[in-house]
Design a protein around this motif. Structure first.
Motif, short mmCIF file in Angstrom:
data_model
loop_
_atom_site.label_atom_id
_atom_site.label_comp_id
_atom_site.label_asym_id
_atom_site.label_seq_id
_atom_site.Cartn_x
_atom_site.Cartn_y
_atom_site.Cartn_z
N VAL A 35 -3.58 -5.13 24.53
CA VAL A 35 -3.15 -6.51 24.16
C VAL A 35 -4.36 -7.18 23.95
O VAL A 35 -4.42 -8.30 23.47
CB VAL A 35 -2.15 -6.93 25.19
CG1 VAL A 35 -1.72 -8.28 25.14
CG2 VAL A 35 -0.69 -6.13 25.13
N LEU A 36 -5.17 -7.42 25.20
CA LEU A 36 -6.30 -8.24 25.37
C LEU A 36 -7.46 -7.94 24.31
O LEU A 36 -8.25 -8.66 23.70
CB LEU A 36 -6.90 -8.04 26.92
CG LEU A 36 -5.84 -8.55 27.91
CD1 LEU A 36 -6.59 -8.43 29.13
CD2 LEU A 36 -5.77 -10.16 27.69
N TRP A 37 -7.90 -6.77 24.10
CA TRP A 37 -8.98 -6.28 23.33
C TRP A 37 -8.84 -5.68 22.22
O TRP A 37 -9.90 -4.96 21.60
CB TRP A 37 -9.84 -5.59 24.09
CG TRP A 37 -10.13 -6.36 25.50
CD1 TRP A 37 -9.92 -5.69 26.84
CD2 TRP A 37 -10.54 -7.56 25.66
NE1 TRP A 37 -10.12 -6.82 27.78
CE2 TRP A 37 -10.93 -7.85 27.01
CE3 TRP A 37 -11.20 -8.47 24.87
CZ2 TRP A 37 -11.26 -9.12 27.34
CZ3 TRP A 37 -11.73 -9.84 25.38
CH2 TRP A 37 -11.86 -10.07 26.71
N GLY A 38 -7.45 -5.41 21.72
CA GLY A 38 -7.26 -4.69 20.46
C GLY A 38 -8.01 -5.11 19.18
O GLY A 38 -8.56 -4.36 18.48
N ASN A 39 -8.14 -6.58 19.02
CA ASN A 39 -8.90 -7.05 18.07
C ASN A 39 -10.30 -6.55 18.04
O ASN A 39 -10.87 -6.48 17.17
CB ASN A 39 -8.85 -8.40 18.04
CG ASN A 39 -9.20 -9.20 19.22
OD1 ASN A 39 -9.28 -8.58 20.07
ND2 ASN A 39 -9.44 -10.59 19.17
N VAL A 40 -11.04 -6.63 19.27
CA VAL A 40 -12.26 -6.05 19.28
C VAL A 40 -12.54 -4.69 19.16
O VAL A 40 -13.24 -4.17 18.34
CB VAL A 40 -12.83 -6.45 20.70
CG1 VAL A 40 -14.21 -5.81 20.96
CG2 VAL A 40 -12.90 -8.08 21.05
N ILE A 41 -11.58 -3.84 19.41
CA ILE A 41 -11.55 -2.33 19.00
C ILE A 41 -11.16 -2.02 17.44
O ILE A 41 -12.13 -1.18 16.99
CB ILE A 41 -10.31 -1.89 19.75
CG1 ILE A 41 -10.41 -1.70 21.24
CG2 ILE A 41 -10.08 -0.19 19.16
CD1 ILE A 41 -9.48 -1.39 22.11
N ILE A 42 -10.37 -3.10 16.93
CA ILE A 42 -10.34 -2.74 15.35
C ILE A 42 -11.61 -3.25 14.86
O ILE A 42 -12.12 -2.61 13.94
CB ILE A 42 -8.95 -3.65 14.95
CG1 ILE A 42 -7.86 -2.92 15.63
CG2 ILE A 42 -8.94 -3.80 13.53
CD1 ILE A 42 -6.56 -3.88 15.31
N ALA A 43 -12.00 -4.24 15.27
CA ALA A 43 -13.26 -4.83 14.15
C ALA A 43 -14.54 -3.88 14.75
O ALA A 43 -15.38 -3.67 13.82
CB ALA A 43 -13.52 -6.35 15.07
N ILE A 98 -20.19 -6.86 24.31
CA ILE A 98 -20.81 -8.30 24.71
C ILE A 98 -19.55 -9.22 24.25
O ILE A 98 -19.34 -10.34 24.97
CB ILE A 98 -22.06 -8.63 23.96
CG1 ILE A 98 -23.32 -7.66 24.52
CG2 ILE A 98 -22.63 -10.17 24.41
CD1 ILE A 98 -23.33 -7.66 26.06
N TRP A 99 -19.21 -9.19 23.17
CA TRP A 99 -17.99 -9.88 22.57
C TRP A 99 -16.95 -9.93 23.67
O TRP A 99 -16.34 -11.05 23.99
CB TRP A 99 -17.48 -9.28 21.41
CG TRP A 99 -16.25 -10.10 20.69
CD1 TRP A 99 -15.56 -11.35 21.05
CD2 TRP A 99 -15.47 -9.76 19.40
NE1 TRP A 99 -14.69 -11.65 19.96
CE2 TRP A 99 -14.54 -10.60 19.14
CE3 TRP A 99 -15.93 -8.65 18.72
CZ2 TRP A 99 -13.70 -10.54 18.17
CZ3 TRP A 99 -14.75 -8.68 17.66
CH2 TRP A 99 -13.90 -9.39 17.40
N MET A 100 -16.54 -8.74 24.42
CA MET A 100 -15.45 -8.64 25.41
C MET A 100 -15.72 -9.63 26.43
O MET A 100 -14.96 -10.45 27.08
CB MET A 100 -15.11 -7.48 25.51
CG MET A 100 -14.36 -6.50 24.42
SD MET A 100 -14.39 -4.86 24.74
CE MET A 100 -13.07 -4.73 25.95
N ILE A 101 -17.08 -9.41 27.23
CA ILE A 101 -17.54 -9.88 28.29
C ILE A 101 -17.51 -11.55 28.10
O ILE A 101 -17.37 -12.20 29.10
CB ILE A 101 -18.89 -9.37 28.73
CG1 ILE A 101 -18.58 -7.94 28.99
CG2 ILE A 101 -19.36 -10.00 29.58
CD1 ILE A 101 -20.14 -7.07 29.02
#
Length: 180
Positions: A6-14, A59-62
């Motif tokens: 939920v929190l990081w799905g967009n980062v994983i997809i990107a 880094i995006w996530m952090i």
């Protein structure tokens, strides 16, 4: 795990889409370097792009703002002791994620250049980069907790990844005219 998605799905997809563009960038960069007579165009292109593609999503996530507790912990192993008593999912995400933040950097930096063909040098670079990220988290008031333990785990992950790629370090490979 569901919360992580939920929190990081967009980062994983990107990050997944970035792999395609990464392969394209490797091919173009290697071709350009080969035309300029670079001694190891494919290896250095792979390392350069791999460091960016493998590190940027972390880094995006952090550096993404959060609604968590802000603060600083400068006492080594204090946060790790707290995490050790947390549910296994929290331990997995916190420790596992921190081990992976600079793993691509650690694995590929010594492959890229003989100057960095040392676990200690990789650890120093990773520690500096990790400390910078922790300072940014605090200075930018991102709703995150900055911890020396994160720096330690990030550094350990980079050094361990460097040792995994030791066989391919630049200092172990001939880069003469016949190695192109």
């Amino acid at each position: 795990m569901r919360q992580t998605w939920v929190l990081w799905g967009n980062v994983i997809i990107a990050g997944t889409f970035a792999l395609f563009f990464g392969v394209l960038a490797i091919m173009l960069l290697a071709r350009r370097r080969a035309r300029r007579g670079h001694p190891a165009p494919l290896r250095t292109a792979l390392a350069d792009v791999g460091i960016v593609v493998g590190t940027a999503p972390w880094i995006w996530m952090i550096l993404t703002p959060a609604t968590g507790q802000e603060g600083v912990s400068l006492v080594p192993f204090k946060d790790l002791a707290w995490i050790a008593s947390a549910p296994w999912e929290t331990v997995f995400v916190q420790v596992g994620g921190n081990l992976l933040v600079f793993a691509a950097l650690g694995a590929l930096l010594p492959v890229r250049t003989a100057r960095m063909a040392s676990a200690a040098r990789v650890a120093a670079v990773a520690a500096g980069a990790s400390a910078l990220v922790e300072v940014l988290q605090y200075a930018l008031r991102l709703g995150r907790f900055s911890s020396v333990d994160d720096v330690l785990i990030n550094t350990l992950g980079a050094a361990a990844a460097a040792l995994v790629t030791r066989r391919w370090w630049a200092s172990h490979i001939s880069v003469g005219p016949n190695s192109r």
